[in-house]
Design a protein around this motif. Sequence first.
Motif, PDB file in Angstrom:
ATOM      1  N   SER A 197       0.824  -1.204   0.000  1.00 18.39           N
ATOM      2  CA  SER A 197       0.000   0.000   0.000  1.00 18.39           C
ATOM      3  C   SER A 197       0.859   1.256   0.000  1.00 18.39           C
ATOM      4  O   SER A 197       0.575   2.223  -0.729  1.00 18.39           O
ATOM      5  CB  SER A 197      -0.923  -0.019   1.215  1.00 18.39           C
ATOM      6  N   ILE A 198       1.916   1.268   0.800  1.00 17.28           N
ATOM      7  CA  ILE A 198       2.834   2.410   0.846  1.00 17.28           C
ATOM      8  C   ILE A 198       3.466   2.630  -0.526  1.00 17.28           C
ATOM      9  O   ILE A 198       3.503   3.759  -1.044  1.00 17.28           O
ATOM     10  CB  ILE A 198       3.919   2.205   1.923  1.00 17.28           C
TER      11      ILE A 198
ATOM     12  N   MET B 132       4.125   5.797  -5.453  1.00 14.63           N
ATOM     13  CA  MET B 132       4.327   5.822  -6.911  1.00 14.63           C
ATOM     14  C   MET B 132       3.193   6.561  -7.610  1.00 14.63           C
ATOM     15  O   MET B 132       3.429   7.336  -8.538  1.00 14.63           O
ATOM     16  CB  MET B 132       4.455   4.398  -7.458  1.00 14.63           C
ATOM     17  N   THR B 133       1.966   6.361  -7.179  1.00 10.39           N
ATOM     18  CA  THR B 133       0.830   7.056  -7.782  1.00 10.39           C
ATOM     19  C   THR B 133       0.937   8.556  -7.552  1.00 10.39           C
ATOM     20  O   THR B 133       0.704   9.357  -8.464  1.00 10.39           O
ATOM     21  CB  THR B 133      -0.494   6.524  -7.203  1.00 10.39           C
TER      22      THR B 133
ATOM     23  N   LYS C 123       3.676  10.384  -6.978  1.00 11.16           N
ATOM     24  CA  LYS C 123       4.823  10.995  -7.655  1.00 11.16           C
ATOM     25  C   LYS C 123       4.723  10.942  -9.182  1.00 11.16           C
ATOM     26  O   LYS C 123       5.246  11.814  -9.866  1.00 11.16           O
ATOM     27  CB  LYS C 123       6.123  10.296  -7.233  1.00 11.16           C
ATOM     28  N   LEU C 124       4.083   9.896  -9.722  1.00 11.00           N
ATOM     29  CA  LEU C 124       4.137   9.678 -11.172  1.00 11.00           C
ATOM     30  C   LEU C 124       2.780   9.793 -11.877  1.00 11.00           C
ATOM     31  O   LEU C 124       2.693   9.481 -13.063  1.00 11.00           O
ATOM     32  CB  LEU C 124       4.721   8.285 -11.454  1.00 11.00           C
ATOM     33  N   LYS C 125       1.767  10.228 -11.177  1.00 10.93           N
ATOM     34  CA  LYS C 125       0.393  10.209 -11.699  1.00 10.93           C
ATOM     35  C   LYS C 125       0.272  10.860 -13.080  1.00 10.93           C
ATOM     36  O   LYS C 125      -0.229  10.245 -14.010  1.00 10.93           O
ATOM     37  CB  LYS C 125      -0.533  10.884 -10.695  1.00 10.93           C
ATOM     38  N   ASP C 126       0.675  12.073 -13.247  1.00 11.94           N
ATOM     39  CA  ASP C 126       0.486  12.798 -14.511  1.00 11.94           C
ATOM     40  C   ASP C 126       1.813  13.109 -15.201  1.00 11.94           C
ATOM     41  O   ASP C 126       1.911  14.076 -15.954  1.00 11.94           O
ATOM     42  CB  ASP C 126      -0.268  14.108 -14.242  1.00 11.94           C
ATOM     43  N   LYS C 127       2.816  12.298 -14.968  1.00  8.42           N
ATOM     44  CA  LYS C 127       4.145  12.563 -15.517  1.00  8.42           C
ATOM     45  C   LYS C 127       4.308  11.889 -16.874  1.00  8.42           C
ATOM     46  O   LYS C 127       3.709  10.859 -17.157  1.00  8.42           O
ATOM     47  CB  LYS C 127       5.236  12.037 -14.582  1.00  8.42           C
TER      48      LYS C 127
ATOM     49  N   GLU D  96      13.540  10.048  -5.374  1.00  7.08           N
ATOM     50  CA  GLU D  96      12.446  10.557  -4.543  1.00  7.08           C
ATOM     51  C   GLU D  96      11.508   9.435  -4.111  1.00  7.08           C
ATOM     52  O   GLU D  96      11.091   9.372  -2.951  1.00  7.08           O
ATOM     53  CB  GLU D  96      11.648  11.630  -5.294  1.00  7.08           C
ATOM     54  N   ILE D  97      11.162   8.553  -5.040  1.00  6.72           N
ATOM     55  CA  ILE D  97      10.260   7.435  -4.723  1.00  6.72           C
ATOM     56  C   ILE D  97      10.909   6.511  -3.702  1.00  6.72           C
ATOM     57  O   ILE D  97      10.295   6.130  -2.703  1.00  6.72           O
ATOM     58  CB  ILE D  97       9.862   6.670  -5.994  1.00  6.72           C
ATOM     59  N   ALA D  98      12.175   6.148  -3.934  1.00  6.35           N
ATOM     60  CA  ALA D  98      12.872   5.244  -3.017  1.00  6.35           C
ATOM     61  C   ALA D  98      12.986   5.861  -1.624  1.00  6.35           C
ATOM     62  O   ALA D  98      12.757   5.179  -0.612  1.00  6.35           O
ATOM     63  CB  ALA D  98      14.250   4.893  -3.564  1.00  6.35           C
ATOM     64  N   ASP D  99      13.324   7.155  -1.556  1.00  2.00           N
ATOM     65  CA  ASP D  99      13.463   7.818  -0.259  1.00  2.00           C
ATOM     66  C   ASP D  99      12.133   7.901   0.482  1.00  2.00           C
ATOM     67  O   ASP D  99      12.067   7.670   1.692  1.00  2.00           O
ATOM     68  CB  ASP D  99      14.046   9.225  -0.430  1.00  2.00           C
TER      69      ASP D  99
END
Length: 173
Positions: free
Chosen positions: A76-77, A82-83, A85-89, A102-105
């Motif tokens: 869930s985390i 990911m959603t 940070k990357l939703k509209d990228k 950023e995602i990993a951190d």
Amino acid sequence: MADKQSTEEATKSVQISAVPKPADKKSEKSASGSLHSDSADALENQDKSEKPGDQPTAYSMRPAFGEMFPLPTIKSIMNNVMTEKLKDKTYDKDVAKKWTSEIADEVNQQIASSSKVKRYKHVVQVMLGQELGAGATYNSRCCWDCDCDTSVSEVFSNTSLFCVCTVFGTYQY
């Protein structure tokens, strides 16, 4: 049972024999009549701190049933981060390195702050790529204890990119 009692008695005798030494040093500085009272006070304090039947905490080699690595919580985390940070990228190779960090951190911080992850060390690995319609294979390998250690992966994709986040959880012995 007799071994257990003799072990407890041996432990108590070691603790008691260590207590009078500081009291003896105090008594040498004080009057001769206080020798008995200082050592008796020390023994009384020692007896009060010991509770009968207290055993030292056993060292656990395996996590208890309810203390396993919480895979649904971790999944869930990862999905939420990911959603978010990357939703509209759209994929950009120059910014992809920053996004993976950023995602990993963020995943790492949220897992570390979770109270459900006790005595587990974890590693977060993120792979981000451009979605071109071609297949991709993602492999990982590790030497670990199959009974306690585990991993979980989550995939995010949109029309421009895909992201695979994997968390490896290893139990601290």
